[in-house]
Write a protein that holds these residues in place. Structure first.
Motif, mmCIF file in Angstrom:
data_model
loop_
_atom_site.group_PDB
_atom_site.id
_atom_site.type_symbol
_atom_site.label_atom_id
_atom_site.label_comp_id
_atom_site.label_asym_id
_atom_site.label_seq_id
_atom_site.Cartn_x
_atom_site.Cartn_y
_atom_site.Cartn_z
ATOM 1 N N THR A 1 29.256 -71.048 -46.753
ATOM 2 C CA THR A 1 27.868 -70.899 -47.221
ATOM 3 C C THR A 1 26.836 -71.321 -46.179
ATOM 4 N N SER A 2 27.276 -71.693 -44.972
ATOM 5 C CA SER A 2 26.354 -72.214 -43.956
ATOM 6 C C SER A 2 25.212 -71.251 -43.670
ATOM 7 N N GLU A 3 25.535 -69.979 -43.473
ATOM 8 C CA GLU A 3 24.520 -68.992 -43.126
ATOM 9 C C GLU A 3 23.465 -68.876 -44.223
ATOM 10 N N LYS A 4 23.911 -68.766 -45.472
ATOM 11 C CA LYS A 4 22.976 -68.611 -46.582
ATOM 12 C C LYS A 4 22.158 -69.879 -46.800
ATOM 13 N N LEU A 5 22.797 -71.033 -46.640
ATOM 14 C CA LEU A 5 22.073 -72.294 -46.815
ATOM 15 C C LEU A 5 21.009 -72.455 -45.732
ATOM 16 N N ASN A 6 21.342 -72.095 -44.498
ATOM 17 C CA ASN A 6 20.377 -72.175 -43.404
ATOM 18 C C ASN A 6 19.199 -71.235 -43.649
ATOM 19 N N ASN A 7 19.479 -70.023 -44.095
ATOM 20 C CA ASN A 7 18.410 -69.076 -44.399
ATOM 21 C C ASN A 7 17.487 -69.620 -45.487
ATOM 22 N N SER A 8 18.087 -70.147 -46.549
ATOM 23 C CA SER A 8 17.305 -70.616 -47.693
ATOM 24 C C SER A 8 16.457 -71.838 -47.344
ATOM 25 N N LEU A 9 17.055 -72.845 -46.710
ATOM 26 C CA LEU A 9 16.325 -74.081 -46.441
ATOM 27 C C LEU A 9 15.335 -73.926 -45.285
ATOM 28 N N SER A 10 15.589 -72.991 -44.359
ATOM 29 C CA SER A 10 14.611 -72.739 -43.298
ATOM 30 C C SER A 10 13.294 -72.241 -43.890
#
Length: 277
Positions: free
Chosen positions: A38-47
């Motif tokens: 989920t790293s990619e999606k979490l980075n997109n969301s929290l950015s």
């Protein structure tokens, strides 16, 4: 001290330490690890909620009584270079861009050391050795690129600037950049941002994320010079407008408690929703 949602990811808070931007202040960060599928999606969301990446960590300022640090980004469709920026582009017309997978080199490290000695000799990175530098560049769980800018030099090239860049679902995030501080007339810090705007436009991406802008900090003033800048303030993105209209709030009640900050975060659809009750 640890604060968590009732599901992963877990969020933590750093111990207070001297602020690198405003003298006499103490900084504190809210952070979480980037790991797993989920790293990619979490980075997109929290950015999109004011977070920044450093290696496998996402963080956001969460000082106990100060809200000076504001995440900044450029809306590509709203950007038009001013006269000074057009001159900067022309002065660097001979630059050659090379984008590749994030891999550290000795040439990059030599330029990095030269940059720190000229601009940030007393900063937190001043003692970084080549192994720590390589970790900064290479330890990324998401889609990242190392973008080099070089001047033609005889039959070869001369490295002038480097930027570690993350590719988000809506833009480019400039994680860290450095350049030859001797080439002052080229305004390379400005040029790297201008070129990233071009890269984003060519790729059909909406934004270029610049990191944090701090009202009253000379180190961060250049970020207000770009048309189309938005800041993340009051839980939403908004046009910066007049930079002088923004002042930091310094009051014990100006910052939500950590548990409330975590509860208000929006997580990717692939993760269970946070309990906001």
């Amino acid at each position: 001290m640890r604060h968590t949602l009732p599901i992963a990811p877990q969020f933590y808070v750093t111990a207070p330490q001297p602020c690198p931007y405003l003298e006499g202040r103490m900084e504190r960060k809210l952070f979480t690890a980037l790991q797993g599928e989920t790293s990619e999606k979490l980075n997109n969301s929290l950015s999109k909620q004011g977070f920044r990446r450093s290696q496998n960590v996402l963080y956001r300022p969460s000082c106990s009584d100060c809200t000076a640090c504001l995440s900044a980004r450029i809306r590509v469709s709203a950007f038009q270079p001013n006269r000074s920026q057009r001159k900067c582009i022309n002065r660097n017309a001979d630059m050659r861009r090379n984008a590749s997978s994030p891999w550290a080199t000795e040439e990059q490290y030599a330029l990095f050391r030269k940059y720190l000695e000229a601009r940030h000799a007393e900063g937190g990175m001043a003692d970084m050795d080549i192994f720590e530098f390589a970790a900064m560049i290479e330890e990324t769980p998401i889609r990242s690129r190392i973008i080099e800018y070089a001047r033609p030099e005889g039959a070869g090239r001369e490295l002038a600037a480097v930027c570690l860049t993350d590719v988000l679902d809506d833009g480019l995030s400039m994680v860290y950049s450095f350049y030859d501080a001797d080439l002052t007339k080229r305004s390379l810090g400005t040029y790297i941002i201008l070129d990233h705007i071009d890269i984003a436009r060519e790729a059909g991406l909406e934004f270029v994320y610049l990191g944090y802008w701090v009202p009253g900090s000379p180190k961060m003033g250049y970020k207000a010079n770009f048309a189309g800048v938005e800041i993340y303030k009051g839980g939403r993105w908004q046009p910066m407008g007049d930079p002088n209209a923004h002042e930091e709030e310094i009051h014990p009640l100006s910052v939500e408690p950590i548990a409330e900050q975590v509860a208000h975060l929006t997580l990717p659809d692939s993760l269970p929703a946070a309990d906001k009750s």
